[in-house]
Design an enzyme around this catalytic site. Structure first.
Site, PDB file in Angstrom:
ATOM      1  N   HIS A 216       0.814  -1.232   0.000  1.00 38.90           N
ATOM      2  CA  HIS A 216       0.000   0.000   0.000  1.00 38.90           C
ATOM      3  C   HIS A 216       0.848   1.283   0.000  1.00 38.90           C
ATOM      4  CE1 HIS A 216       0.009  -0.487   4.674  1.00 38.90           C
ATOM      5  NE2 HIS A 216       1.024   0.269   4.307  1.00 38.90           N
TER       6      HIS A 216
ATOM      7  N   HIS B 171      -1.893   4.711   9.801  1.00 38.38           N
ATOM      8  CA  HIS B 171      -0.523   5.128  10.123  1.00 38.38           C
ATOM      9  C   HIS B 171      -0.475   6.443  10.891  1.00 38.38           C
ATOM     10  CE1 HIS B 171      -0.065   2.382   6.680  1.00 38.38           C
ATOM     11  NE2 HIS B 171       1.203   2.251   6.955  1.00 38.38           N
TER      12      HIS B 171
ATOM     13  N   HIS C 215       9.905  -4.348   4.584  1.00 40.10           N
ATOM     14  CA  HIS C 215      10.394  -2.963   4.494  1.00 40.10           C
ATOM     15  C   HIS C 215      10.677  -2.409   5.877  1.00 40.10           C
ATOM     16  CE1 HIS C 215       5.984  -2.290   4.800  1.00 40.10           C
ATOM     17  NE2 HIS C 215       6.108  -0.976   4.859  1.00 40.10           N
TER      18      HIS C 215
ATOM     19  N   GLU D  88       3.661  -5.475   8.830  1.00 37.81           N
ATOM     20  CA  GLU D  88       2.348  -5.315   8.182  1.00 37.81           C
ATOM     21  C   GLU D  88       1.813  -6.631   7.611  1.00 37.81           C
ATOM     22  OE1 GLU D  88       2.567  -0.561   6.986  1.00 37.81           O
ATOM     23  OE2 GLU D  88       2.939  -2.049   5.431  1.00 37.81           O
TER      24      GLU D  88
HETATM   25  C1  DHB Z   1       6.301   3.198   2.460  1.00 35.63           C
HETATM   26  C2  DHB Z   1       5.743   1.942   2.775  1.00 35.63           C
HETATM   27  C3  DHB Z   1       4.635   1.858   3.626  1.00 35.63           C
HETATM   28  O1  DHB Z   1       4.050   0.669   3.997  1.00 35.63           O
HETATM   29  C4  DHB Z   1       4.071   2.991   4.163  1.00 35.63           C
HETATM   30  O2  DHB Z   1       2.985   2.860   4.935  1.00 35.63           O
HETATM   31  C5  DHB Z   1       4.621   4.234   3.877  1.00 35.63           C
HETATM   32  C6  DHB Z   1       5.733   4.342   3.032  1.00 35.63           C
HETATM   33  C7  DHB Z   1       7.475   3.339   1.532  1.00 35.63           C
HETATM   34  O3  DHB Z   1       8.123   2.356   1.176  1.00 35.63           O
HETATM   35  O4  DHB Z   1       7.741   4.481   1.105  1.00 35.63           O
HETATM   36 FE    FE Z   2       2.516   0.979   5.592  1.00 36.63          FE
END
Ligand code: DHB
Ligand code: FE
Length: 280
Positions: free
Chosen positions: A12, A59, A192, A239
């Site tokens: 997302h 978030h 991530h 997540e």
């Molecule tokens: C990014 C990834 C995310 O899951 C998020 O909520 C905000 C930013 C990113 O990789 O930039």
């Molecule tokens: Fe996210």
């Protein structure tokens, strides 16, 4: 009785929303990512859901560190988006289905999942970006029941608890008396980490294992702790727990329609997976 047609699992990332807003889907950086989505939309065209339950993580737009429900469910006639500071256009509103929301809230609480019920709820990029990917034309979107899972402020719910919540969501949908088809969507992941010493961390091997196990053996993923997920997938890779909620709702036998993996989009390993519940 409502039927669960299947599940869709997708990243997302806000940058995807910016690429859509600027019409960049065909550019070399973006094409390999967006190429993952036509098969998802084809499946949606074939199964035509009447409603969508969308499991995502706020978030900091609707819930902040002062009040952070572990699990929340929307019960609003519509859901609005607002500026999060990513430079994205404000999208929506998105139609809700409050009757189904209240049915699920009743059923979940009776099932001992004590949800926070929200009759007003702003939805952030974790909701809007997947909606734009799955239904680019707003008029084709089914009404939604949003379920928000805390991934922002520790302690986070365990993967096993998230899977059990999904099982209860599945029972709640199955006990809705109208004969409608429901798709269950999860947003977030895959690996991530946005900040700290490991910023930019990606774990392809673990992501590919998750993409496979979510379909074939989701219980195996419930053995991880949140700490395990942070270590293996990065601090935002947790997540994955939304995927476990949405997978729990489907039950045992599913067939994989489509999966796609592309690294990186922004700082994230982007994954998408479609599981059909009825063809199984
Ligand atoms: C990014 C990834 C995310 O899951 C998020 O909520 C905000 C930013 C990113 O990789 O930039
Ligand atoms: Fe996210």
């Amino acid at each position: 009785m409502a039927r669960i047609l299947g599940g869709i699992y997708t990243s997302h990332i806000p940058a995807i929303g910016a690429a859509i807003a600027k019409g960049r889907q065909g550019e070399p950086y973006w094409k390999p990512f967006f190429d993952g989505y036509p098969p998802v939309r084809e499946w949606l065209d074939a199964v035509r859901p009447d409603a969508a339950v969308i499991v995502y993580n706020d978030h900091g737009l609707n819930f902040f560190l002062d009040k952070m429900p572990t699990f929340a469910i929307g019960a609003a006639p519509e859901y609005r988006n607002a500026d999060e500071g990513w430079g994205l256009p404000t999208l929506g509103p998105y139609a809700g289905c409050p009757e189904l929301s209240w049915h699920l809230a009743e059923s979940l609480v009776a099932d001992e999942f004590d949800m926070t019920t929200c009759q007003e709820m702003l939805v952030d990029h974790a909701f809007t970006v997947p909606m734009s990917l799955l239904w680019p034309e707003p008029e084709r979107r089914p009404p939604v029941v949003p379920i928000s899972v805390n991934t922002v402020q520790h302690p986070l719910p365990t993967p096993a608890r998230c899977f059990a919540l999904g099982r209860a969501v599945g029972r709640g949908i199955a006990s809705w008396p109208e004969d409608i088809g429901v798709v269950v969507i999860a947003t977030g992941g895959l690996s991530h980490q946005l900040d700290g010493r490991r910023a930019g961390f990606i774990n392809r091997e673990f992501d590919l294992l998750c993409l496979d196990r979510i379909a074939t053996e989701p219980e195996a993923l419930t053995r991880y702790t949140i700490r395990d997920l942070v270590r293996l997938a990065g601090s935002q890779g947790v997540e994955l727990i939304m995927w476990l909620v949405a997978r729990g709702a489907l039950g045992g036998h599913v067939s994989k329609v489509h999966s796609h993996y592309h690294v990186p989009v922004s700082n994230t390993a982007a994954g998408v997976l479609v599981l059909d519940n009825e063809a199984a």
